[in-house]
Design a protein around this motif. Structure first.
Motif, PDB file in Angstrom:
ATOM      1  N   THR A  14       0.841  -1.188   0.000  1.00  0.00           N
ATOM      2  CA  THR A  14       0.000   0.000   0.000  1.00  0.00           C
ATOM      3  C   THR A  14       0.877   1.239   0.000  1.00  0.00           C
ATOM      4  O   THR A  14       2.099   1.160   0.011  1.00  0.00           O
ATOM      5  N   SER A  15       0.246   2.383   0.007  1.00  0.00           N
ATOM      6  CA  SER A  15       0.940   3.667   0.075  1.00  0.00           C
ATOM      7  C   SER A  15       0.085   4.606   0.915  1.00  0.00           C
ATOM      8  O   SER A  15      -1.045   4.282   1.262  1.00  0.00           O
ATOM      9  N   ARG A  22       2.843   2.343  -6.065  1.00  0.00           N
ATOM     10  CA  ARG A  22       2.463   1.130  -5.330  1.00  0.00           C
ATOM     11  C   ARG A  22       2.192  -0.043  -6.282  1.00  0.00           C
ATOM     12  O   ARG A  22       2.714  -1.137  -6.090  1.00  0.00           O
ATOM     13  N   ASP A 125      -2.439  -5.786  -3.977  1.00  0.00           N
ATOM     14  CA  ASP A 125      -2.267  -4.382  -4.362  1.00  0.00           C
ATOM     15  C   ASP A 125      -3.457  -3.642  -3.767  1.00  0.00           C
ATOM     16  O   ASP A 125      -4.585  -3.781  -4.221  1.00  0.00           O
ATOM     17  N   VAL A 148       4.748   1.908   0.360  1.00  0.00           N
ATOM     18  CA  VAL A 148       5.489   2.541  -0.730  1.00  0.00           C
ATOM     19  C   VAL A 148       5.378   4.052  -0.571  1.00  0.00           C
ATOM     20  O   VAL A 148       4.284   4.591  -0.407  1.00  0.00           O
TER      21      VAL A 148
END
Length: 190
Positions: A14-15, A22, A125, A148
């Motif tokens: 994840t971000s 990502r 994701d 990320v």
């Protein structure tokens, strides 16, 4: 409780916010694990709002995870084979705005239980942490979380907030990927 990266068989990537790389990071990680390690790898596009993995791997986008969670398609009907040996993906399916509620579905827990018996590695994701609750919910299905961060663009306070939110997931954050670093190769002196 500390988690060792080697023992993680299911990883959520994840971000903090969108556009930090990502999806590209998790796609590259999936290819590396499937190719170099020879691990049976499944990549799940859990970003039901802005899916991209089906485009990267050039597979049909639907039906996918959203249809599985709604009960309109069975698990085997949403898994796609890629051109990479040992790598399969579940695309997101049709985009949905209220996707967080779907992640509470018992169908997801059942599917992940089945997938853990079929694959060596599951990679998720996930949408970014700050604007959506999806990543926090999905973290419950993963053994580890990878955050990320885009260099020189993501503010420190945003990263701190994302880390605070992820810490609600029992300290599963095993690392950070710093993306978009500019590296200048020095000229040889001779």
């Amino acid at each position: 409780k500390s988690i060792r990266a080697k023992s993680v068989r299911s990883l959520l990537v994840t971000s903090a916010v969108r556009k930090e790389g990502r999806t590209q990071t998790v796609a590259n990680l999936a290819v590396i694990l499937a190719s170099i390690e020879g691990s049976r790898t499944l990549l799940i596009d859990a970003d039901l709002r802005h899916p991209k993995l089906h485009e990267i791997f050039r597979v049909q986008g639907g039906p996918g995870l959203s249809e599985l969670l709604q009960g309109t398609f069975p698990l085997d009907a949403v898994i796609r084979t890629t051109q990479i040996d040992n790598l399969q993906i579940i695309p997101s399916g049709h985009t949905l705005q209220g996707s967080a509620e779907l992640f509470h579905s018992p169908r997801l827990a059942e599917a992940i239980g089945t997938l853990k018996t079929r694959y060596d590695v599951l990679l998720f994701d996930s949408p970014p942490v700050i604007p959506y609750a999806d990543a926090i919910i999905l973290a419950g299905y993963a053994e580890g979380i990878l955050l990320v961060v885009k260099a020189r663009e993501t503010r420190r306070e945003v990263v701190r907030r994302a880390k605070e939110l992820l810490n609600q997931s029992e300290e599963k954050c095993i690392g950070v990927v710093l993306n978009s670093i500019e590296y200048v190769i020095p000229r040889p002196i001779y």
